[in-house]
Design a protein around this motif. Structure first.
Motif, PDB file in Angstrom:
ATOM      1  N   ARG A 157       0.850  -1.187   0.000  1.00  0.00           N
ATOM      2  CA  ARG A 157       0.000   0.000   0.000  1.00  0.00           C
ATOM      3  C   ARG A 157       0.884   1.234   0.000  1.00  0.00           C
ATOM      4  O   ARG A 157       1.996   1.214   0.546  1.00  0.00           O
ATOM      5  N   ARG A 207       0.391   5.718   0.187  1.00  0.00           N
ATOM      6  CA  ARG A 207      -0.505   6.870   0.232  1.00  0.00           C
ATOM      7  C   ARG A 207       0.303   8.131   0.505  1.00  0.00           C
ATOM      8  O   ARG A 207       1.372   8.071   1.120  1.00  0.00           O
ATOM      9  N   SER A 244       0.637  11.172   2.636  1.00  0.00           N
ATOM     10  CA  SER A 244       0.146  11.533   3.955  1.00  0.00           C
ATOM     11  C   SER A 244       0.287  13.016   4.262  1.00  0.00           C
ATOM     12  O   SER A 244      -0.157  13.474   5.305  1.00  0.00           O
ATOM     13  N   VAL A 303       5.220  10.160   1.189  1.00  0.00           N
ATOM     14  CA  VAL A 303       4.579   8.938   0.711  1.00  0.00           C
ATOM     15  C   VAL A 303       4.826   7.853   1.749  1.00  0.00           C
ATOM     16  O   VAL A 303       5.975   7.479   1.996  1.00  0.00           O
ATOM     17  N   CYS A 351      -1.668  16.935  -3.156  1.00  0.00           N
ATOM     18  CA  CYS A 351      -1.522  15.767  -2.270  1.00  0.00           C
ATOM     19  C   CYS A 351      -2.658  14.781  -2.524  1.00  0.00           C
ATOM     20  O   CYS A 351      -2.427  13.573  -2.645  1.00  0.00           O
ATOM     21  N   GLU A 352      -3.879  15.295  -2.586  1.00  0.00           N
ATOM     22  CA  GLU A 352      -5.043  14.436  -2.830  1.00  0.00           C
ATOM     23  C   GLU A 352      -4.931  13.749  -4.181  1.00  0.00           C
ATOM     24  O   GLU A 352      -5.201  12.546  -4.305  1.00  0.00           O
ATOM     25  N   ASP A 395      -2.268  11.080  -4.156  1.00  0.00           N
ATOM     26  CA  ASP A 395      -2.749   9.912  -3.422  1.00  0.00           C
ATOM     27  C   ASP A 395      -3.614   9.041  -4.335  1.00  0.00           C
ATOM     28  O   ASP A 395      -3.454   7.816  -4.373  1.00  0.00           O
ATOM     29  N   GLN A 396      -4.505   9.661  -5.093  1.00  0.00           N
ATOM     30  CA  GLN A 396      -5.324   8.921  -6.062  1.00  0.00           C
ATOM     31  C   GLN A 396      -4.438   8.250  -7.116  1.00  0.00           C
ATOM     32  O   GLN A 396      -4.693   7.118  -7.533  1.00  0.00           O
ATOM     33  N   LEU A 416      -1.314   7.188  -6.773  1.00  0.00           N
ATOM     34  CA  LEU A 416      -0.653   6.007  -6.202  1.00  0.00           C
ATOM     35  C   LEU A 416      -1.594   4.811  -6.176  1.00  0.00           C
ATOM     36  O   LEU A 416      -1.197   3.689  -6.485  1.00  0.00           O
ATOM     37  N   LYS A 417      -2.845   5.051  -5.818  1.00  0.00           N
ATOM     38  CA  LYS A 417      -3.829   3.962  -5.806  1.00  0.00           C
ATOM     39  C   LYS A 417      -4.020   3.382  -7.204  1.00  0.00           C
ATOM     40  O   LYS A 417      -4.126   2.166  -7.381  1.00  0.00           O
TER      41      LYS A 417
END
Length: 103
Positions: free
Chosen positions: A6, A8, A10, A24, A77-78, A81-82, A84-85
């Motif tokens: 995982r 994300r 942060s 990250v 950042c948001e 994060d998306q 990376l997913k």
């Protein structure tokens, strides 16, 4: 392969030189964690590599390099994060992404 891995974003920080870095958090298969810091240019370089190989990456709304305000950094950042997913869900997995996480 990325199963059980995982990642994300942060948060973010400014270095002593005034450079914005994104924190990250990576959780490995064995449950251990590590924190890596990446600059916008490092995300952008990875994106340039992968968008030619993976259709979902090529259509991802990657953030532009804009003048930085707190709001821009928060939205970035948001979005990262998306991103990376998305990269963790690619089939077949992208070896460049795992190398990026480990360097």
């Amino acid at each position: 392969d990325g199963e059980g891995l995982r990642a994300r974003v942060s948060g973010w920080a400014k270095t002593d030189e005034g450079v914005t870095v994104y924190n990250v958090e990576v959780t490995l298969r064995d449950g251990s964690r590590k924190l890596i810091r990446r600059r916008y240019n490092q995300f952008a370089s990875l994106h340039d590599q992968l968008k030619r190989q993976y259709a979902p990456v090529s259509t991802f709304p990657f953030p532009n390099k804009l003048h930085l305000s707190r709001d821009v950094v928060r939205r970035r950042c948001e979005r990262f994060d998306q991103y990376l997913k998305l990269l963790l869900s690619l089939e077949p997995p992208a070896p460049e992404f795992f190398e990026w996480l480990n360097t």
